[in-house]
Motif scaffolding. Structure first.
Motif, PDB file in Angstrom:
ATOM      1  N   GLY A   1       0.667  -1.078   0.087  1.00 54.70           N
ATOM      2  CA  GLY A   1       0.115  -0.052   0.023  1.00 54.70           C
ATOM      3  C   GLY A   1       0.643   1.449  -0.028  1.00 54.70           C
ATOM      4  O   GLY A   1       0.275   2.347  -0.032  1.00 54.70           O
ATOM      5  N   TRP A   2       2.095   1.202   0.002  1.00 56.07           N
ATOM      6  CA  TRP A   2       2.815   2.470   0.298  1.00 56.07           C
ATOM      7  C   TRP A   2       2.917   2.984  -1.324  1.00 56.07           C
ATOM      8  O   TRP A   2       3.445   2.177  -2.094  1.00 56.07           O
ATOM      9  CB  TRP A   2       4.313   2.221   0.787  1.00 56.07           C
ATOM     10  CG  TRP A   2       4.257   2.090   2.086  1.00 56.07           C
ATOM     11  CD1 TRP A   2       4.382   0.876   2.841  1.00 56.07           C
ATOM     12  CD2 TRP A   2       4.194   2.860   3.306  1.00 56.07           C
ATOM     13  NE1 TRP A   2       4.293   0.781   4.078  1.00 56.07           N
ATOM     14  CE2 TRP A   2       4.089   2.185   4.737  1.00 56.07           C
ATOM     15  CE3 TRP A   2       3.957   4.334   3.217  1.00 56.07           C
ATOM     16  CZ2 TRP A   2       3.891   2.786   6.008  1.00 56.07           C
ATOM     17  CZ3 TRP A   2       3.738   5.002   4.422  1.00 56.07           C
ATOM     18  CH2 TRP A   2       3.716   4.377   5.813  1.00 56.07           C
ATOM     19  N   LYS A   3       2.901   4.379  -1.172  1.00 52.09           N
ATOM     20  CA  LYS A   3       3.221   4.981  -2.712  1.00 52.09           C
ATOM     21  C   LYS A   3       3.884   6.269  -2.519  1.00 52.09           C
ATOM     22  O   LYS A   3       4.148   6.759  -1.314  1.00 52.09           O
ATOM     23  CB  LYS A   3       1.646   5.367  -2.991  1.00 52.09           C
ATOM     24  CG  LYS A   3       0.743   4.470  -3.472  1.00 52.09           C
ATOM     25  CD  LYS A   3      -0.650   4.945  -3.838  1.00 52.09           C
ATOM     26  CE  LYS A   3      -1.481   3.906  -4.204  1.00 52.09           C
ATOM     27  NZ  LYS A   3      -2.828   4.572  -4.759  1.00 52.09           N
ATOM     28  N   THR A   4       4.824   6.458  -3.484  1.00 51.01           N
ATOM     29  CA  THR A   4       5.801   7.598  -3.265  1.00 51.01           C
ATOM     30  C   THR A   4       4.926   8.864  -3.305  1.00 51.01           C
ATOM     31  O   THR A   4       4.190   9.301  -4.268  1.00 51.01           O
ATOM     32  CB  THR A   4       6.785   7.795  -4.563  1.00 51.01           C
ATOM     33  OG1 THR A   4       7.376   6.533  -4.359  1.00 51.01           O
ATOM     34  CG2 THR A   4       7.630   8.788  -4.225  1.00 51.01           C
ATOM     35  N   GLU A   5       5.177   9.755  -2.306  1.00 50.01           N
ATOM     36  CA  GLU A   5       4.279  10.765  -2.105  1.00 50.01           C
ATOM     37  C   GLU A   5       5.284  12.192  -2.717  1.00 50.01           C
ATOM     38  O   GLU A   5       4.841  12.945  -3.807  1.00 50.01           O
ATOM     39  CB  GLU A   5       4.040  11.361  -0.728  1.00 50.01           C
ATOM     40  CG  GLU A   5       3.196  12.539  -0.522  1.00 50.01           C
ATOM     41  CD  GLU A   5       1.642  11.910  -0.673  1.00 50.01           C
ATOM     42  OE1 GLU A   5       1.165  13.069  -0.928  1.00 50.01           O
ATOM     43  OE2 GLU A   5       1.238  11.085  -0.583  1.00 50.01           O
TER      44      GLU A   5
END
Length: 281
Positions: free
Chosen positions: A82-86
Motif C-alpha cells: 500500500g505504500w506510494k511515493t508522495e
C-alpha cells in the motif's frame, strides 16, 4: 499551509515490562527486541547492581501505552503493501504515504542525516524541551511526567504563523526510547492526564501510533538512516485534502530544520553530542 502543526512524534517503546500480581515492578525483559530498563540512560552500559525500579499504577500505564504504540507503529512501517511515493526532495529524502483501514493517511519519511543515532536521540528525545530553539514550528514543549530515563509525558504547543490554515494545536503525548544494537526506536502516542485537560484557545490534536527509527549507516561514517512514520489527527473541521497535502510538506520542513541545527553545532540551537553540558532553558 501546516508547518506549525507537525510535531516530532517520538515517544514510547516496547518490550521491557512484566506485570506482577499485587505488586507492579519494572523488570528485566525476556523479549529480545529491547534491553532492560534497569539502566539510568538508554546508552549507558548495563549494571548488574541496579535493582528493578518499582512503578506506580499510573507510571506503568504510560509504559504500557508506549509498548502498544510502538508495536502498532512498527506494524504499519514494516507492512510493505500500500505504500506510494508522495514526494522526492532535491536532497534525496523520500516521503511515502498509505491509507490505513478507516481512511486515515499516514506518511513515512526516509532520509540520511549527518549524525550518529545516539546524537539524534539526544536531540530528539533526551533534550526534547529544547526543540523549540531550532524548530520554528514549535513554540513550547514541557515534560510533565518522567518514568525513568526512557518514558515521559509531554505537552507541546505549535507556533502561531501567518497564513496557517490549521491554527494552533496542542498535544499531550507519551514518549519513549529504546535501543537495539545499531538501531534506536523513538515512538509515541496521544495520552490523557486528568490534571492537564485541553488548553483554552487551542485544539487538542492527537498523534500516534507513530515512531522514528534511527540506524547507523554501515560505511564507517557517523551518519544515520532516519525513518519517520507520521500518523496524526489534527482534529477540527478541516478538509482531508488540505491536511494530506500539508503534512508531508511539514515533515520535510522539520527534517530541514533538524539538519540545519545539527550543521551549526551550536548549543544555543539545542544540538550537542551526548556527554556535553547543555545550555539551561
Amino acid at each position: 499551509m501546516l508547518p506549525a502543526v507537525v510535531k516530532l512524534c517520538c515517544g514510547i517503546t516496547y518490550p521491557h515490562l512484566r506485570s506482577m500480581a499485587g505488586n507492579s515492578s519494572l523488570c528485566e525483559s525476556e523479549d529480545p527486541f529491547c534491553p532492560s530498563l534497569r539502566t539510568k540512560h538508554p546508552f549507558m552500559p548495563h549494571r548488574s547492581d541496579v535493582r528493578p525500579v518499582r512503578l506506580r499504577e499510573e507510571e506503568l500505564s504510560y509504559v504500557q501505552q508506549g509498548q502498544e504504540a510502538l508495536r502498532k507503529a512498527l506494524e504499519i512501517v514494516e507492512d510493505k503493501n500500500g505504500w506510494k511515493t508522495e514526494t522526492i526532495q532535491e536532497n534525496g529524502d523520500v516521503i511515502y504515504s498509505k491509507v490505513l483501514p478507516g481512511g486515515r493517511k499516514v506518511f513515512r519519511l526516509e532520509a540520511v542525516l549527518e549524525a550518529s543515532p545516539e546524537v539524534l536521540c539526544d536531540v530528539l528525545f533526551v533534550r526534547v524541551e529544547e526543540m523549540c530553539r531550532w524548530n520554528p514550528s514549535i513554540s513550547h514543549i514541557k515534560v510533565l511526567r518522567s518514568v525513568g530515563a526512557e518514558t515521559m509525558v509531554t505537552h507541546e504547543v505549535t507556533a502561531e504563523t501567518a497564513g496557517n490554515l490549521i491554527g494552533q494545536r496542542d498535544f499531550l503525548s507519551v514518549r519513549h526510547c529504546c535501543k537495539q544494537k545499531s538501531r534506536i526506536y523513538l515512538a509515541g502516542a496521544a495520552t490523557h492526564l486528568e490534571s492537564f485537560m485541553p488548553q483554552r484557545g487551542f485544539v487538542r490534536a492527537e498523534d500516534g501510533p507513530t515512531c522514528i527509527i534511527l540506524q547507523a549507516v554501515d560505511d564507517g561514517s557517523r551518519r544515520s538512516r532516519f525513518t519517520w512514520l507520521l500518523n496524526m489527527d489534527v482534529k477540527g473541521w478541516l478538509p482531508k485534502s488540505i491536511v494530506n497535502q500539508a503534512l508531508p510538506r511539514a515533515q520535510a520542513d522539520f527534517t530541514k530544520h533538524l539538519r540545519r541545527a545539527k550543521s551549526t553545532g551550536s548549543s544555543e540551537r539545542g544540538i550537542r553530542h551526548p556527554g556535553e553540558i547543555s545550555t539551561p532553558l
